[in-house]
Enzyme design. Structure first.
Site, mmCIF file in Angstrom:
data_model
loop_
_atom_site.group_PDB
_atom_site.id
_atom_site.type_symbol
_atom_site.label_atom_id
_atom_site.label_comp_id
_atom_site.label_asym_id
_atom_site.label_seq_id
_atom_site.Cartn_x
_atom_site.Cartn_y
_atom_site.Cartn_z
ATOM 1 N N HIS A 133 71.258 -58.740 -47.676
ATOM 2 C CA HIS A 133 72.313 -58.268 -48.582
ATOM 3 C C HIS A 133 72.558 -59.372 -49.618
ATOM 4 O O HIS A 133 72.336 -60.555 -49.323
ATOM 5 C CB HIS A 133 73.574 -58.041 -47.741
ATOM 6 C CG HIS A 133 74.699 -57.357 -48.451
ATOM 7 N ND1 HIS A 133 75.563 -58.030 -49.265
ATOM 8 C CD2 HIS A 133 75.119 -56.063 -48.441
ATOM 9 C CE1 HIS A 133 76.474 -57.177 -49.735
ATOM 10 N NE2 HIS A 133 76.222 -55.975 -49.250
ATOM 11 N N ASP A 210 74.064 -62.976 -40.270
ATOM 12 C CA ASP A 210 74.917 -62.011 -40.962
ATOM 13 C C ASP A 210 75.008 -60.780 -40.052
ATOM 14 O O ASP A 210 74.065 -59.982 -39.976
ATOM 15 C CB ASP A 210 74.278 -61.682 -42.324
ATOM 16 C CG ASP A 210 74.947 -60.497 -43.008
ATOM 17 O OD1 ASP A 210 75.804 -59.843 -42.380
ATOM 18 O OD2 ASP A 210 74.604 -60.222 -44.168
ATOM 19 N N GLN A 213 76.361 -55.565 -40.062
ATOM 20 C CA GLN A 213 75.945 -54.224 -39.601
ATOM 21 C C GLN A 213 75.698 -54.163 -38.104
ATOM 22 O O GLN A 213 75.555 -53.074 -37.547
ATOM 23 C CB GLN A 213 74.665 -53.784 -40.342
ATOM 24 C CG GLN A 213 74.837 -53.620 -41.836
ATOM 25 C CD GLN A 213 75.815 -52.513 -42.207
ATOM 26 O OE1 GLN A 213 76.069 -51.588 -41.430
ATOM 27 N NE2 GLN A 213 76.388 -52.591 -43.388
ATOM 28 N N LYS A 236 84.076 -52.925 -41.261
ATOM 29 C CA LYS A 236 82.882 -52.226 -40.776
ATOM 30 C C LYS A 236 82.957 -51.954 -39.269
ATOM 31 O O LYS A 236 82.081 -51.323 -38.699
ATOM 32 C CB LYS A 236 81.617 -53.027 -41.123
ATOM 33 C CG LYS A 236 81.392 -53.109 -42.640
ATOM 34 C CD LYS A 236 80.038 -53.606 -42.978
ATOM 35 C CE LYS A 236 79.914 -54.128 -44.383
ATOM 36 N NZ LYS A 236 79.643 -53.106 -45.395
ATOM 37 N N CYS A 374 73.315 -53.125 -52.535
ATOM 38 C CA CYS A 374 73.452 -54.600 -52.635
ATOM 39 C C CYS A 374 72.257 -55.308 -52.019
ATOM 40 O O CYS A 374 72.402 -56.390 -51.422
ATOM 41 C CB CYS A 374 74.751 -55.098 -52.003
ATOM 42 S SG CYS A 374 76.211 -54.482 -52.806
#
Ligand code: PLP
Length: 416
Positions: A133, A210, A213, A236, A374
């Site tokens: 991202h 990261d 998700q 999220k 993104c």
């Protein structure tokens, strides 16, 4: 064996769960909302909405500063939310949990602070991947100002999997950090993150993950992963916007200078010199998002009612169903076919721009994401300007997927 109260998990039933999310009952453009953009943000259960309303209605006060009841009570709730996060990701200590605005701010914090600490010299390298991202690309490019940190990029296969041999060959004496996405938001690929960490650690290189998700899809254990940093966003995982988490190992966070200066992060201030507070407050300058942290705590409580494996298995069932049904559509191609995949499906349809797909199905209340998500470098990798993306959560149903298919068939007819 006798179960403790915490061990007794609520049975997962999608129709029951849907009742917890008031927005799912609303109509859009005259049709029942079909919300399939969960990778962008998730919807909020009533329990999270109630926690925010309750806080602002009855408990609002600034934290860490007042000696009166409300301030102490607000502080207790804020710090309690930190403890919930600590348990949720199995950190060793609550002081390893830094509240930030979201994944983006978490990565900016690490990039800026490590640069200031002179952890990086000009020309040092950070290994990322082709599926990052922008939040895990741009902070490294701007951290050093005119002095550059070089990004080394792990390539991916056509199916959307990382090339791990290439990863190993990118590591050299200039490599200072590996910063890698756990699950790709545009391809759905679940990266072999433990293996990536182990390879980096065998060369004494720390790893930032990261997790934006990953955290909504399955249980994350930062100790098991041996993550040095783990970043995620509250919105999220069914929590509020404007709150997120940077987890960092104590020895790294201790070594790093503050990211921002101001109130709440200091011990003493004179015009000549400031001394800083301990972790985690050193990194939380100014009034934080108190309500957001409390709302995130409520979202964690909500998730903790269930066995996370039940939610994960159900999402996998939806993923398999949606994949099979999408492939029934003539000319539709799925972008990202990794063996290990989360319920995120990017696709294109021959001769139809993704923007047209998204706009047309929206007229029937179906919300999917279209664009580069993104992740412009991954679009370049596949030579595409954009994709359409359906991302599924445990409150979605097969009948919603059927509605998506009907919507896509309608699009195809219009363009025939
Ligand atoms: N990383 C990934 C993989 C994402 O999917 C996102 C958001 O979509 C981000 C980082 C940025 O998250 P936020 O905008 O909440 O900071």
């Amino acid at each position: 064996m006798i179960n403790t109260i915490q061990d007794v998990k609520k049975k997962f039933d999608v129709e029951d769960v849907r009742k917890d999310f008031p927005i799912l009952q609303r109509a859009v453009n005259g049709s029942e909302l079909v919300y399939l953009d969960n990778a962008a943000t998730t919807q909020k259960p009533q329990a999270v909405i109630d926690a925010l309303t309750h806080y602002y209605t009855y408990d609002n006060a600034n934290i860490h500063r007042g000696l009166y009841f409300l301030s102490e009570f607000a502080t207790e709730q804020y710090e309690n939310a930190r403890l919930k996060v600590k348990e949720f990701i199995n950190a060793i200590s609550a002081s390893e949990i830094i509240f930030v605005r979201g994944t983006t701010e978490a990565i900016n914090l690490v990039a800026t602070s490590l640069w200031r600490e002179k952890y990086f010299n000009e020309g040092d390298e950070v290994i990322i991947s082709n599926m990052e991202h922008h939040a895990n690309i741009v902070p490294w490019q701007i951290a050093g100002g005119r002095k550059k940190i070089n990004l080394k990029v792990i390539p991916i296969t056509d199916d959307g999997e990382l090339d791990l041999n290439a990863y190993e060959s990118l590591i050299n004496e200039k490599t200072k950090l590996v910063s890698i996405v756990h699950i790709s938001n545009s391809l759905g690929t679940i990266n072999p993150i433990k293996k990536i960490v182990d390879i980096a650690h065998s060369k004494k290189i720390p790893v930032l993950i990261d997790g934006a998700q990953a955290i909504p899809h399955f249980k994350v254990d930062v100790q098991e992963l041996d993550a040095d940093f783990y970043a995620f966003s509250g919105h999220k995982i069914f929590g509020p916007t404007g709150i997120g988490v940077l987890y960092g190992k104590t020895e790294l966070l201790e070594m790093m200078p503050p990211y921002q200066g101001g109130g709440d992060m200091i011990r003493t201030v004179t015009f000549e010199k400031t001394t800083f507070d301990d972790l985690p407050r050193k990194f939380e300058a100014g009034t934080p998002n108190i309500a957001g942290a409390i709302g995130l705590g409520a979202a964690i409580d909500y998730l903790n009612q269930f066995d996370r494996n039940d939610l994960c298995n159900y999402e996998n069932e939806l993923l398999n169903y949606a994949t099979a049904r999408l492939l029934e559509i003539d000319g539709l191609k799925i972008i990202g076919n990794a063996k290990e995949k989360a319920s995120v499906i990017s696709f294109v349809i021959d001769g139809i721009h993704p923007y047209d797909i998204g706009t047309i199905i929206d007229t029937d209340g179906i919300a999917i994401r279209t664009g580069h998500h993104c992740t412009q470098p991954i679009m370049n990798r596949y030579n595409l300007p954009a994709t359409a993306r359906a991302s599924l959560s445990f409150y979605n149903t097969k009948s919603e997927i059927d509605k998506l298919i009907v919507g896509l068939q309608k699009v195809k007819k219009m363009f025939a």
